[in-house]
Design an enzyme around this catalytic site. Structure first.
Site, mmCIF file in Angstrom:
data_model
loop_
_atom_site.group_PDB
_atom_site.id
_atom_site.type_symbol
_atom_site.label_atom_id
_atom_site.label_comp_id
_atom_site.label_asym_id
_atom_site.label_seq_id
_atom_site.Cartn_x
_atom_site.Cartn_y
_atom_site.Cartn_z
ATOM 1 N N GLU A 95 0.817 -1.208 0.000
ATOM 2 C CA GLU A 95 0.000 0.000 0.000
ATOM 3 C C GLU A 95 0.854 1.262 0.000
ATOM 4 O O GLU A 95 0.536 2.248 -0.673
ATOM 5 C CB GLU A 95 -0.923 0.009 1.234
ATOM 6 C CG GLU A 95 -1.854 -1.190 1.315
ATOM 7 C CD GLU A 95 -1.290 -2.328 2.167
ATOM 8 O OE1 GLU A 95 -2.064 -2.907 2.940
ATOM 9 O OE2 GLU A 95 -0.073 -2.617 2.057
ATOM 10 N N CYS A 138 -0.275 0.233 7.841
ATOM 11 C CA CYS A 138 -0.843 0.642 6.552
ATOM 12 C C CYS A 138 -2.284 1.111 6.707
ATOM 13 O O CYS A 138 -2.725 2.033 6.010
ATOM 14 C CB CYS A 138 -0.766 -0.508 5.565
ATOM 15 S SG CYS A 138 0.923 -0.901 5.032
ATOM 16 N N THR A 176 21.579 -39.051 0.857
ATOM 17 C CA THR A 176 21.630 -38.209 -0.334
ATOM 18 C C THR A 176 22.896 -37.358 -0.335
ATOM 19 O O THR A 176 23.531 -37.168 -1.382
ATOM 20 C CB THR A 176 20.376 -37.303 -0.399
ATOM 21 O OG1 THR A 176 19.210 -38.124 -0.473
ATOM 22 C CG2 THR A 176 20.422 -36.404 -1.628
ATOM 23 N N LEU A 204 22.716 -27.737 -3.337
ATOM 24 C CA LEU A 204 21.426 -27.165 -2.914
ATOM 25 C C LEU A 204 21.399 -25.636 -2.998
ATOM 26 O O LEU A 204 20.793 -24.980 -2.165
ATOM 27 C CB LEU A 204 21.058 -27.629 -1.495
ATOM 28 C CG LEU A 204 20.923 -29.140 -1.285
ATOM 29 C CD1 LEU A 204 20.545 -29.452 0.161
ATOM 30 C CD2 LEU A 204 19.903 -29.738 -2.241
ATOM 31 N N GLU A 261 13.687 -32.792 -0.701
ATOM 32 C CA GLU A 261 14.160 -33.226 -2.012
ATOM 33 C C GLU A 261 14.624 -34.685 -2.021
ATOM 34 O O GLU A 261 14.872 -35.255 -3.070
ATOM 35 C CB GLU A 261 15.292 -32.299 -2.475
ATOM 36 C CG GLU A 261 15.666 -32.486 -3.932
ATOM 37 C CD GLU A 261 16.513 -31.355 -4.479
ATOM 38 O OE1 GLU A 261 17.541 -31.649 -5.101
ATOM 39 O OE2 GLU A 261 16.151 -30.191 -4.279
ATOM 40 N N THR A 288 13.522 -40.301 3.433
ATOM 41 C CA THR A 288 13.089 -39.016 3.993
ATOM 42 C C THR A 288 11.743 -38.609 3.420
ATOM 43 O O THR A 288 10.837 -38.186 4.151
ATOM 44 C CB THR A 288 14.145 -37.930 3.696
ATOM 45 O OG1 THR A 288 15.412 -38.344 4.209
ATOM 46 C CG2 THR A 288 13.754 -36.610 4.333
#
Length: 352
Positions: free
Chosen positions: A55, A89, A206, A214, A292, A297
């Site tokens: 705003e 605001c 992993t 990452l 991922e 997991t």
């Protein structure tokens, strides 16, 4: 009364709000336009956390401020009522004498939650709410999930072959490289995702097998917080997640410690660690988490029904045997084709 014009200008608010993706968390994305006699005379969006709200930016963009007293302000999310990193605001709108405000959705944050609208109505400002409400809620599904469920918005992501495998059977003690399943365009999409979400998480195996970085190297923007699980703090510091490119959180059973850009956070591994992880991330104001991999997991989150969205990429390869892809029971939202690969999106919450 919601009319066609209200919907048109609210759509513009939503378009503007989306420009803040990846830059405003833990705040919501918000867009605003100011309309005078059917024409937009000002517009703005929340650009970055800690900076001016939508705003305020919309008002700043108006060349002739005298027109504000005869204009309507549209905003995708209820104007804030409290003073935080920026002023209220709602109070600014009152002080400027804007006579009408059209709101897309109510703010669920406890310091707002209807209080902004209350301030406006108390000043005899006409307020219309619920314009394109579903679309405005979807825009900030991460924000609403975080505040209503006290956890991050959880996105599951994996890639699978045509015959349903996410990897070969690989031995962590052997130096075997992962086989890339999808094409280069899909890789770019994932890197874009890393600039938009707060954190990415992978399991210990992993890290050992793939040594992922990452980070967002194929798309301009911020890097996410990197998260892994290393129960006994045995991961070698030569792995890429321990470089200085981004903050890394290591959940473990040994220590609470900060070392450079790495935070070690101790959990009770005699109990289910997933709820503990989500509690810590909530306290750290991490509003979105992408899980991922690996398969174990991902399946932990699926089995507990702790996910909101899933991105499943499918390449054109066949592995014949290997690590089976996770499966989810959910109505598929849509499928998009990227060359010889596809992306399926699944949703598991109400903000769709």
């Amino acid at each position: 009364m919601i009319d066609r014009e209200d919907r048109k200008f609210m759509r513009r608010c939503i378009q503007l709000a989306g420009r803040g993706m990846g830059n405003v968390s833990p705040n919501p994305m918000v867009g605003s336009v100011i309309v005078h006699k059917g024409l937009i005379i000002g517009e703005g969006y929340h650009r970055k956390y800690g900076e001016s709200h939508a705003e305020v930016n919309a008002v700043k963009s108006v060349y002739d401020k005298s027109l504000l007293k005869q204009s309507t302000l549209y905003v995708s999310l209820e104007p804030c009522a409290h003073v935080g990193k920026t002023p209220s605001c709602a109070k600014m709108i009152v002080e400027l004498g804007i006579p009408k405000v059209v709101v897309g959705s109510i703010d669920s944050y406890f310091q707002v939650a209807g209080k902004g609208i209350e301030i406006l109505k108390s000043a005899n400002i006409e307020v219309i709410t619920g314009v394109l409400e579903k679309e405005c809620l979807k825009l900030n599904d991460r924000f609403y999930t975080y505040h209503q469920k006290n956890r991050p918005y959880i996105i599951l992501k994996w890639a699978k072959t045509l015959d349903g495998f996410i990897d070969y059977m690989r031995d962590p003690n052997e130096d075997t490289k992962a086989e890339w399943i999808t094409n280069e365009l899909c890789k770019t999409i994932v890197h874009k995702l890393r600039t938009e979400e707060d954190a990415f998480m992978v399991g210990t195996n992993t890290i050992i097998l793939d040594d992922p970085q990452l980070t967002a190297r194929k798309w301009a923007g911020r890097n996410p917080v990197r998260i892994t699980i290393d129960q006994y703090c045995q991961l070698d510091k030569s792995y890429k997640v321990f470089d200085n490119q981004a903050h890394t959180i290591v959940f473990n059973s040994v220590k609470d410690e900060n070392s450079g850009n790495v935070s070690y956070i101790k959990l009770d591994f005699s109990q289910n660690i997933i709820p503990q992880i989500l509690e810590v991330l909530f306290e750290l104001e991490i509003q979105s988490l992408v899980v991922e991999g690996g398969a174990k997991t991902l399946e932990s989150f699926i089995s507990m029904d702790l996910w909101d969205k899933a991105l499943v990429f499918t390449g054109n390869q066949l592995f014949i045997k290997g690590v089976k892809s996770p499966s989810i029971s959910c109505v598929k939202s849509r499928t998009t084709t990227f060359g010889d690969s596809t992306l399926e999106l699944f949703y598991n919450n109400e903000y769709i």
